[in-house]
Each structure stands twice: as structure tokens, then as C-alpha cells.
Design a protein around this motif. Structure first.
Motif, PDB file in Angstrom:
ATOM      1  N   ARG A 491     106.241  18.844  91.798  1.00  0.00           N
ATOM      2  CA  ARG A 491     106.513  17.804  91.914  1.00  0.00           C
ATOM      3  C   ARG A 491     106.805  17.201  93.423  1.00  0.00           C
ATOM      4  O   ARG A 491     107.420  17.817  93.896  1.00  0.00           O
ATOM      5  N   GLU A 512     108.270  -0.005  94.273  1.00  0.00           N
ATOM      6  CA  GLU A 512     106.806   0.508  94.094  1.00  0.00           C
ATOM      7  C   GLU A 512     106.439   1.716  94.531  1.00  0.00           C
ATOM      8  O   GLU A 512     105.803   2.741  93.948  1.00  0.00           O
ATOM      9  N   SER A 515     108.114   4.328  92.206  1.00  0.00           N
ATOM     10  CA  SER A 515     107.422   4.214  90.905  1.00  0.00           C
ATOM     11  C   SER A 515     106.174   5.079  91.144  1.00  0.00           C
ATOM     12  O   SER A 515     105.836   6.020  90.114  1.00  0.00           O
ATOM     13  N   ARG A 516     105.380   4.892  92.175  1.00  0.00           N
ATOM     14  CA  ARG A 516     104.216   5.668  92.620  1.00  0.00           C
ATOM     15  C   ARG A 516     104.519   7.255  92.520  1.00  0.00           C
ATOM     16  O   ARG A 516     103.700   7.919  92.062  1.00  0.00           O
ATOM     17  N   GLU A 518     106.912   8.984  91.096  1.00  0.00           N
ATOM     18  CA  GLU A 518     107.160   9.428  89.797  1.00  0.00           C
ATOM     19  C   GLU A 518     106.128   9.525  88.851  1.00  0.00           C
ATOM     20  O   GLU A 518     106.091  10.345  88.070  1.00  0.00           O
ATOM     21  N   ASN A 519     105.032   8.707  88.870  1.00  0.00           N
ATOM     22  CA  ASN A 519     103.740   8.762  88.117  1.00  0.00           C
ATOM     23  C   ASN A 519     102.837   9.796  88.726  1.00  0.00           C
ATOM     24  O   ASN A 519     101.611   9.834  88.185  1.00  0.00           O
ATOM     25  N   PRO A 521     100.566  12.906  89.510  1.00  0.00           N
ATOM     26  CA  PRO A 521     100.490  14.522  88.679  1.00  0.00           C
ATOM     27  C   PRO A 521     101.096  15.572  89.460  1.00  0.00           C
ATOM     28  O   PRO A 521     101.342  15.406  90.515  1.00  0.00           O
ATOM     29  N   TRP A 574      95.271  14.786  92.024  1.00  0.00           N
ATOM     30  CA  TRP A 574      95.743  13.477  92.165  1.00  0.00           C
ATOM     31  C   TRP A 574      94.714  12.391  91.798  1.00  0.00           C
ATOM     32  O   TRP A 574      95.117  11.630  91.154  1.00  0.00           O
ATOM     33  N   ARG A 577      93.585  11.406  87.842  1.00  0.00           N
ATOM     34  CA  ARG A 577      94.545  10.980  86.706  1.00  0.00           C
ATOM     35  C   ARG A 577      93.989   9.659  86.414  1.00  0.00           C
ATOM     36  O   ARG A 577      93.746   9.592  85.148  1.00  0.00           O
ATOM     37  N   ASP A 578      93.677   8.764  87.302  1.00  0.00           N
ATOM     38  CA  ASP A 578      93.218   7.404  86.916  1.00  0.00           C
ATOM     39  C   ASP A 578      92.521   6.863  88.299  1.00  0.00           C
ATOM     40  O   ASP A 578      92.862   7.248  89.174  1.00  0.00           O
ATOM     41  N   SER A 581      95.214   6.218  90.792  1.00  0.00           N
ATOM     42  CA  SER A 581      95.811   7.487  91.439  1.00  0.00           C
ATOM     43  C   SER A 581      94.528   7.698  92.592  1.00  0.00           C
ATOM     44  O   SER A 581      94.756   8.297  93.545  1.00  0.00           O
TER      45      SER A 581
END
Length: 787
Positions: A491, A512, A515-516, A518-519, A521, A574, A577-578, A581
């Protein structure tokens, strides 16, 4: 002057005077002893009459008051008048401007104090604004000077009159000096200063830009930050607006906030993105917001001056393109996503060498009919450049021409130094020759380039870079224990240093960004290292599932350049993911590479260094010229073209200057430039070699705002004048007391003096004093009814 004293010339009369006083004392004592008046009254009357008699008796001894004074016609006095634009200010409640008041004091009607001064001193007249000038009768006062170079003026005046009996300087000014921001001048050799302050009274209504700072980073969402400190006087609780306007006159951004109390500053902060690379100019303007209900009367909004409401701001985003060399040991997802990300940045141009097959051992294959690599079978490449079995197979991508990287990784400084950065990914150390590794190290340390190693399978320790020139410049140790069990997934987290680096962050606030992270991959491939080297900074770390932390992104300076190590080998995960990302990964690549190339010099570079102590805001233009190996060139011809950017500058021809070789640094050419008008300035340097061939060009810019410095403060600077006067042995003189001061001036300490004496018995106040004593004694007797 410290040498005054009382002397008696009629000493021959000393005996008669003593006898007279003794007889008078006896007679007065006998007379008052016979009186029936109270004892206290008799004693007072006796003393009054005795004092009066003593004063008359002393006149017989011819008392003389002796002192030193300026010898007429032998000493000089300088009158120094402020001719700067700040003297055009109208102070509240004053009918005339400061300049009109000064002109009346120095010229109109020939003031009496000037005649008194000329009777004793040789008067020298001077004006000062950006420099010191001599004056005949002050008819030259125009109050159009762009600066108040008070410090330079008094220093020049002292040097001009060195060895002369300069008794002092009458300084007529408002005290606002533009060249004393860094402190007072050396006052040891200065003559006494007698400032006469012009102006004052209530604080004038004004809005002034105090300071402007520009900060440019690799942070993609806010590449340029402009911070302005503004002070508003007389606008408490009124709305003040600040606007950023580009060179074409288009409004970029506007902010409004309420003005605080007088003397307090407002801070405006803008974040802008220039539309193009290279040099851009913006204009910062401040004013009172146009609200109809802000003021009871329209005239209340009028400012004392508008000259300090505008500043020009140069923004340099660097050259048009930065060239990056990417070298990979095999095709990978990493290159695919990096290339796509960099294609969105027009300033970053990446040329790539990707190996598709390793070289094979060099020995004869009896079963093969051809010597060339079979990967090229069927292609028209039957020349000596076709890779053989004992050569790796490399593919060139995005090269500028057929010759670029034709021989693989550069072998000469001329070829490698054409790039600003080198990225090595998944390539073992033995791919490079010893000379190539040394060349890569010099590319960073001497040329000032950027070097980034990515965490592929054959990178870092796995690529056997330990104890190699490339490994030596990496910011991590490569001697970690290879048997250590690794525990993916990993991580990613930013370190304390990483949070402080704008190029390492992707969000504009901490919540923010947290949060980025933590989310994000998890990653599976990391090249571990024992630790980072001294002087290096860990920007990010990765934590394994067992809690062990490894450096993930480490950076440091190396010589003139910078190096970085990205230990993650599968950063491409990275982007899978979506969509968000994927955008974050692209943005991270662009910011990292932009940081890598941001400070890399070119063969020709130019800088403009304003001279803060110069009242004219002179600029030193410096050009550094290097050959393809980035060695200094001392026989170049350097031409500078300076163009003003601002109001009315469209049709102005550029100023052409030839720079001269500096005596203290090889390859450095310099030239001074003094701006004549306020505004932005752009300089283009062109360097040619000794046969006339062009070496390169470079641009730089700066801003000059003479009026802003001149009108930074509208209140007379009494504190500065009092300090100057005290340190030079002078004093601050009020304008209404000027005549009285001039009358007493000859009796101050002077270079050339004479002794003079004044007989006290010629003075009427001596006899008046004696008469008052006698009248006082007579009045007391009459009051008490005594004979």
C-alpha cells in the motif's frame, strides 16, 4: 559649539570695584540694621539692592562673552531638494501639493532665510530623484523623478564635496526613500543632515500594492500561484478588488474582500494556468469595488494617486519542449500508460528505446544460414546496421529523425546531452558499457539533467547496479538482503516530505488527498532497498502486508542535476481500477516528469537579475553559453534584444545590446540595462560561435514598477529622517522654524571657525536687570509702608 566662556578685560579696575562693593555692602548693612521692618523683609531688600549694585560694578571690569562661530565665506552648506513624483501628492486639507509648498520655500519671493544663509556660508544647490543633480536657482524643480534615491544622493553629495568644508545639508523632502529598503547607508563620512519634512497631516486615501510573489510548481492543477499584499488607507470595511489581466487585456481572475483597518494588509492569492508555454506577462490591478452604496459622496472614492495600483508580473513556464529519453528492457504496460499520459502535455516530448530481444552468446550456429537475427527475416534490412545474434534488438519510437538513437543508447556527450532527462526501466546494468554509465553520471552531475529509474524486474539491485556509476548516483542503497521474504500486496503512502512537495500530490487539500491514497489499489512488485542515502528525501513509501515499510519514491540532488528512484514495478495497476484512477495515474506521471526536467539548463540560458540597491531598478542581464558537451564557450558573440511589454509599448523598437564576457566566470556574458519606463520587459539572447553559426537562443523576463516603489507609502517618513539626522549629528527642522534655525546655524559645530567676543556691558539687558533689582527693592518698601 562647546567653547563659549566669560572673560573680563578690565582687570585693572578690580581693586576699585572691590573697594566700591565693600563700601556698598557696609552702607547697605548699616542702613537696613537701623530699619524697624521685619528681618525677612530687610534681608530680601538688602539682597535685591546688592545684586543690582554688583551687576553695575561688574560692568566696570569690561565682561566679554567669547565663543566660536562659522567663519563667513569659508564653510559650505548644501541645499538638497526632492524632485521625485511623490512630491506631487496633495495631502488632505492642503491647498497646494508638496512640490508647490517646496517651490514656495525655495524660490518664491527669495525667502529671508536664504539671504541669511548666504551671508555666512557658500551655498550649493542640488536636486535629487533617481540621481543627484546640481541646480542653479531651483527653477529645475519639475517633480517628475521616477525614484527617490535619497541614500545614493547624500552619498554622492558627500563624495562630490570630499575634502571641502561641508558644514551640513538642508534636506527638503517627504522622507520616502526608494533605495533604503534594506537599511540606512553608512553615515560615518556623511555631513550633518538637517531634514525639513514636507507634507503630513491626516492619512491620504489610497490603495497600494506592497509586495507580489510568484510561485511556480509542477503541481498540474495550480502551476502558477500569485500572492499579493495590498494596503488600503481610508477604505475600512469597504470592498477592495484585485484583478489579474493578461497581456491581451483579458480578465483572468478577480477577487474582492473587505478592507481592514488602516495600516493592516490584505492578502490576495491567485492560481492561474498560462495558456501557452514560455514567457507570459500578466497585470495585477487593485481598486475600490464599484459599489454605489460604498460611499456617501462620489468624491470620497478618489485616491491620492493611482500610480501604486498596478504591477506587471512575468511568468516563465520554461522552454517550449523538454526532451526525455526512455529506455526499457522489454515492452511493458508501464511505457504504454506513461506515453499516453505525456502525450497530453505539449511540453514533454519522449523518445524511446525499447528492447524486444536480448543479445545471444557470440558463437557460430551451424544450423542457421544467416547471421542476422531472424526477427528481421522478410524485411529489407540486409546492411551492416541490422542487429546480429550477439546484439540486442532495439526499437526506436517517437524519434525526431532517422539518425536519432540509431546506434542505441548514446555513446557521446553531444548525443546524450540533447535530452533533459533519462528514464531507465527494467534494464540490467550490463546492457550499458562502462563509458556509457560514466556518461550517464556526467549527464546528471555536470550537464544538470534528470535521471529516473523505474522498478522493473531487472532494475536496482536485481539489475546488478550496485557499485556501478549509475548505481552510485541513485538515492537508495542497493545492498539489501535478497533472501528477505517479501509480503505483497503493498500500500502506497506519502511521507512527511512528500506531503510538502506539490508535484507528489494530486489533490488541493489534505482530506481529499488522504481519501485518494486510501482508495489506491495495492501493488505486487517492489524493488526493496536497505534505505535511502544521506541527503535524499523519501517522497513515498509502501507498506507490505506484514507492516514492513520500503522506500517507494526517493529523490535527491546529484551534482547539478537530480535523480529519483521509483521502486514500484507495476504502477500500471493503478490505471486499471476505474476512470478516475486512470486520470490520477496520468497526472502523477506528468507531474513527476515535469519535476524531473524543471531546472535542467540549456546550452544558452539568460537571466535578468534586478539590482535592489539601484534606485533606477537597473537589471543585470547574464547569459551562459555552452558547447554540445556543456563546456563553457568564451569566444561567442552574444546579442541581447530587450523589448518592453505594457501600455504604449506596441510600436517601440527593441533595444539591442551586446553582452561582454565576464572576467570571473567562464562562459558567462553580461550586460547592464536600465529601464526607462514601467512595465514588463522581455529579453531574447542569441549566441553565435566564432564563424557566425547560431549556438542557441533563450528568453527571460522581469517587471519594473518604478512608480509603485515611489508611492509605496504616502505619509512622510519622519522616523527615517530622525534616525538619519541623529546618526549624522543633525536634527529635524520644522518648516515654520526654518528662519530661526538658520540664524542659529553658524554657532553649531563647523569645519572652519573663528573666535568672536561680545561685551556684556553693551547689552541693554544687563542694565535692565540692575534696574529691575532696584525697582523691586523700592516696590517692597513702598508696599510695606517703609521709608
Amino acid at each position: 559649539m562647546g567653547s563659549e566662556h566669560l572673560s573680563f578685560l578690565g582687570r585693572a579696575w578690580l581693586a576699585p570695584v572691590g573697594i566700591l562693593m565693600a563700601l556698598g555692602l557696609v552702607f547697605l548693612t548699616w542702613s537696613y540694621l537701623r530699619s524697624r521692618a521685619p528681618r525677612g523683609l530687610r534681608l530680601v531688600c538688602l539682597l535685591l539692592k546688592l545684586i543690582g549694585l554688583t551687576a553695575l560694578a561688574l560692568c566696570l571690569l569690561d565682561p566679554q562673552w567669547t565663543d566660536q562661530r562659522a567663519q563667513p565665506g569659508q564653510n559650505q552648506i548644501a541645499i538638497l531638494a526632492d524632485n521625485s513624483e511623490s512630491m506631487t501628492i496633495h495631502d488632505p486639507g492642503q491647498k497646494n501639493s508638496r512640490g508647490e509648498q517646496l517651490r514656495a520655500m525655495l524660490r518664491d519671493g527669495t525667502p529671508a532665510w536664504r539671504d541669511q544663509l548666504s551671508e555666512v556660508f557658500r551655498v550649493r544647490r542640488y536636486l535629487f530623484d533617481s540621481r543627484l543633480k546640481t541646480a542653479d536657482d531651483f527653477s529645475e524643480l519639475a517633480f517628475d523623478g521616477r525614484a527617490s534615491a535619497l541614500g545614493a544622493a547624500i552619498k554622492s553629495l558627500a563624495e562630490l564635496n570630499h575634502g571641502q568644508p561641508l558644514a551640513g545639508v538642508l534636506l527638503f523632502t517627504d522622507g520616502n526613500a526608494t533605495d533604503l529598503k534594506d537599511g540606512l547607508p553608512e553615515t560615518r563620512d556623511l555631513p550633518p543632515l538637517f531634514p525639513i519634512l514636507i507634507g503630513g497631516g491626516p492619512q491620504a486615501r489610497d490603495i497600494a500594492i506592497q509586495n507580489v510573489a510568484v510561485n511556480q510548481t509542477a503541481f498540474e492543477d495550480a502551476p502558477v500561484t500569485i500572492q499579493a499584499s495590498v494596503e488600503a488607507s481610508g477604505y475600512e470595511h469597504r470592498q477592495i478588488q484585485a484583478s489579474i489581466i493578461d497581456r491581451q487585456g483579458t480578465l483572468v481572475e478577480r477577487q474582492t474582500q473587505a478592507a481592514p483597518r488602516d495600516g493592516e494588509k490584505m492578502a490576495f492569492r491567485f492560481q492561474i494556468r498560462p495558456r501557452s508555454s514560455g514567457l507570459s506577462f500578466y497585470r495585477l490591478e487593485v481598486s475600490a469595488a464599484s459599489e454605489t452604496n460604498q460611499f456617501d459622496h462620489p468624491e470620497q472614492a478618489a485616491e491620492a494617486t493611482l500610480a501604486n495600483n498596478t504591477r506587471w508580473i512575468p511568468v516563465d513556464r520554461g522552454q517550449d519542449t523538454f526532451r526525455v529519453l526512455y529506455l526499457a528492457g522489454k515492452p511493458s504496460w508501464e511505457y504504454k500508460f506513461m506515453k499516453r499520459a505525456l502525450d497530453e502535455d505539449p511540453q514533454l516530448q519522449i523518445s524511446s528505446l525499447i528492447r524486444v530481444a536480448k543479445r545471444e552468446p557470440k558463437f557460430a550456429f551451424h544450423s542457421r544460414a544467416e547471421a542476422a537475427n531472424p526477427l528481421f527475416s522478410g524485411f529489407e534490412r540486409k546492411d551492416e546496421t541490422t542487429e546480429r545474434y550477439d546484439q540486442p534488438v532495439l526499437i526506436r519510437l517517437n524519434v525526431r529523425d532517422e539518425e536519432e538513437l540509431r546506434g542505441g543508447f548514446p555513446k557521446t556527450a553531444e548525443e546524450l546531452y540533447a535530452y533533459q532527462a533519462v528514464i531507465v526501466d527494467d534494464m540490467e546494468a550490463e546492457f550499458f558499457t562502462a563509458d556509457q554509465q560514466i556518461l550517464a553520471q556526467k549527464f546528471v552531475s555536470e550537464r544538470g539533467g534528470g535521471f529516473l529509474m523505474l522498478g522493473g524486474v531487472d532494475s536496482f539491485q536485481a539489475g546488478k547496479y550496485q557499485r556501478t556509476p549509475m548505481g552510485d548516483m541513485l538515492p537508495v542503497y542497493l545492498d539489501s538482503d535478497a533472501t528477505t521474504k517479501r509480503t505483497p500486496p503493498y500500500r502506497l503512502n506519502l511521507t512527511r516530505e512528500g506531503w510538502l512537495q506539490p508535484w507528489a500530490r494530486l489533490r488541493d487539500n489534505e482530506r481529499e488527498e488522504t481519501s485518494r491514497l486510501e482508495n489506491m489499489p495495492a501493488f505486487e512488485v517492489v524493488n526493496p532497498s536497505r534505505g535511502i542515502k544521506p541527503g535524499a528525501s523519501a517522497i513515498a513509501t509502501v507498506a507490505g502486508s506484514d507492516g514492513a515499510n520500503y522506500p517507494a519514491l526517493v529523490a535527491q540532488r546529484f551534482g547539478n542535476g537530480r535523480v529519483a528512484a521509483l521502486a514500484i514495478g507495476d504502477l500500471w495497476r493503478w490505471g486499471f481500477r476505474d476512470a478516475e484512477s486512470h486520470r490520477d495515474m496520468d497526472k502523477a506521471w506528468r507531474q513527476m516528469i515535469r519535476w524531473l526536467v524543471s531546472d535542467v539548463p540549456n546550452r544558452v540560458s539568460v537571466t535578468a537579475e534586478p539590482q535592489p540597491s539601484d534606485p533606477n531598478q537597473a537589471v543585470r542581464l547574464q547569459v551562459r553559453v555552452r558547447d554540445p558537451k556543456f563546456q563553457p564557450i568564451d569566444d561567442a558573440q552574444v546579442t541581447l534584444r530587450v523589448r518592453r511589454i505594457g501600455a504604449g509599448a506596441t510600436n517601440e523598437p527593441p533595444v539591442r545590446i551586446t553582452a561582454e564576457l565576464a572576467p570571473n566566470e567562464a562562459g558567462l556574458y553580461q550586460a547592464p540595462f536600465i529601464p526607462r519606463e514601467a512595465g514588463g520587459y522581455q529579453v531574447e539572447a542569441t549566441a553565435t560561435n566564432n564563424v557566425g553559426a547560431e549556438i542557441g537562443r533563450a528568453r527571460a523576463g522581469w517587471a519594473t514598477d518604478l512608480a509603485s516603489e515611489e508611492f509605496r507609502s504616502l505619509q512622510p517618513n519622519r522616523a527615517l529622517m530622525e534616525t538619519l539626522a541623529r546618526q549624522t549629528g543633525g536634527e529635524v527642522v520644522e518648516a515654520k522654524d526654518l528662519a530661526a534655525f538658520v540664524k542659529k546655524l553658524p554657532f553649531r559645530k563647523m569645519p572652519v571657525t573663528e573666535t568672536w567676543s561680545r561685551p556684556l556691558w553693551h547689552q541693554p539687558y544687563v542694565f535692565l536687570f540692575a534696574l529691575l533689582c532696584f525697582i523691586g527693592e523700592w516696590g517692597l518698601r513702598r508696599w510695606k509702608g517703609l521709608p
